[in-house]
Write a protein that holds these residues in place. Structure first.
Motif, PDB file in Angstrom:
ATOM      1  N   ILE A  76       0.845  -1.206   0.000  1.00 26.57           N
ATOM      2  CA  ILE A  76       0.000   0.000   0.000  1.00 26.57           C
ATOM      3  C   ILE A  76       0.874   1.249   0.000  1.00 26.57           C
ATOM      4  N   ASP A  77       1.926   1.270   0.818  1.00 24.27           N
ATOM      5  CA  ASP A  77       2.849   2.409   0.846  1.00 24.27           C
ATOM      6  C   ASP A  77       3.526   2.597  -0.509  1.00 24.27           C
ATOM      7  N   PHE A  78       3.971   1.490  -1.103  1.00 29.79           N
ATOM      8  CA  PHE A  78       4.616   1.578  -2.417  1.00 29.79           C
ATOM      9  C   PHE A  78       3.655   2.165  -3.453  1.00 29.79           C
ATOM     10  N   VAL A  79       2.441   1.643  -3.511  1.00 35.85           N
ATOM     11  CA  VAL A  79       1.473   2.080  -4.518  1.00 35.85           C
ATOM     12  C   VAL A  79       1.141   3.567  -4.344  1.00 35.85           C
ATOM     13  N   GLN A  80       1.061   4.037  -3.098  1.00 33.10           N
ATOM     14  CA  GLN A  80       0.760   5.453  -2.872  1.00 33.10           C
ATOM     15  C   GLN A  80       1.835   6.363  -3.464  1.00 33.10           C
ATOM     16  N   GLY A  81       3.056   5.868  -3.562  1.00 32.12           N
ATOM     17  CA  GLY A  81       4.145   6.654  -4.147  1.00 32.12           C
ATOM     18  C   GLY A  81       4.374   6.386  -5.631  1.00 32.12           C
ATOM     19  N   PHE A  82       3.689   5.386  -6.167  1.00 31.58           N
ATOM     20  CA  PHE A  82       3.839   5.019  -7.581  1.00 31.58           C
ATOM     21  C   PHE A  82       2.816   5.800  -8.398  1.00 31.58           C
ATOM     22  N   LYS A  83       3.260   6.847  -9.020  1.00 27.64           N
ATOM     23  CA  LYS A  83       2.356   7.775  -9.698  1.00 27.64           C
ATOM     24  C   LYS A  83       2.365   7.567 -11.215  1.00 27.64           C
ATOM     25  N   PRO A  84       1.253   7.889 -11.850  1.00 26.76           N
ATOM     26  CA  PRO A  84       1.255   7.838 -13.317  1.00 26.76           C
ATOM     27  C   PRO A  84       2.203   8.892 -13.885  1.00 26.76           C
ATOM     28  N   VAL A  85       2.737   8.597 -15.078  1.00 29.46           N
ATOM     29  CA  VAL A  85       3.634   9.558 -15.721  1.00 29.46           C
ATOM     30  C   VAL A  85       2.826  10.656 -16.416  1.00 29.46           C
ATOM     31  N   ARG A  86       1.552  10.375 -16.711  1.00 26.20           N
ATOM     32  CA  ARG A  86       0.616  11.375 -17.259  1.00 26.20           C
ATOM     33  C   ARG A  86      -0.765  11.102 -16.736  1.00 26.20           C
TER      34      ARG A  86
END
Length: 169
Positions: free
Chosen positions: A159-169
């Protein structure tokens, strides 16, 4: 009803875990969530029926969004084992394609790191529709793809990882 969207492919994602106090119990129900996976011109597309991807998946801590991102990593890891082209681009749509959730970039190196970090569980059948471009309709292929082992104490980390994994656009 999903008539306007077409056939949804049920794809198993992550073993279902419910954390209760200090104990962990596996729930005996399906881990499948509806989604459609397509590949064409070097880009993957994930389309899900859910308008609200923040709701809990399986009644636990993981949100549908977390599960969808996990599937992107699982497919990318599998694909990179077949042909290491360096990276994969994902277009992610919710609400039967009406909500653009963004474009995600996953390198083979990042997919390998996540597979090593979380471990891989059982292989599950995953249907991907491969485009033929102008040559005809997409061809569905069932792939046996190992799932990330996002269970127990690894849930909060994912969950922590996904919260920091942002779309590039």
């Amino acid at each position: 009803m999903l008539n306007n969207f077409g056939k949804f492919l049920i794809v198993s994602i992550i073993p279902l875990i419910e954390l209760i106090g200090n104990s962990t119990s596996v729930l005996a129900q399906s881990t499948a969530v509806p989604m459609r996976l397509q590949h064409g011109e070097g880009i993957y597309t994930m389309t899900v029926p859910d308008r609200d991807t923040t709701r809990a998946a399986y009644g636990g801590k993981l949100r549908l969004y977390d599960v969808h991102i996990a599937k992107m990593f699982e497919v990318t890891y599998y694909d990179c084992q077949q042909i290491n082209a360096g990276s994969r681009t994902w277009l992610y749509y919710a609400g039967n394609g009406q909500i653009n959730m963004g474009e995600f970039f996953i390198s083979c190196d990042m997919a390998n790191r996540m597979a090593n970090r979380y471990g891989l569980g059982q292989a599950e059948s995953t249907v991907i529709e491969y485009s033929q471009e102008e040559a005809g309709p997409p061809i569905p292929r069932t792939r046996s793809i190992q799932i990330l082992d996002i269970t127990g104490s690894k849930v909060d980390s994912w969950i922590d990882f996904v919260q920091g994994f942002k779309p590039v656009r």
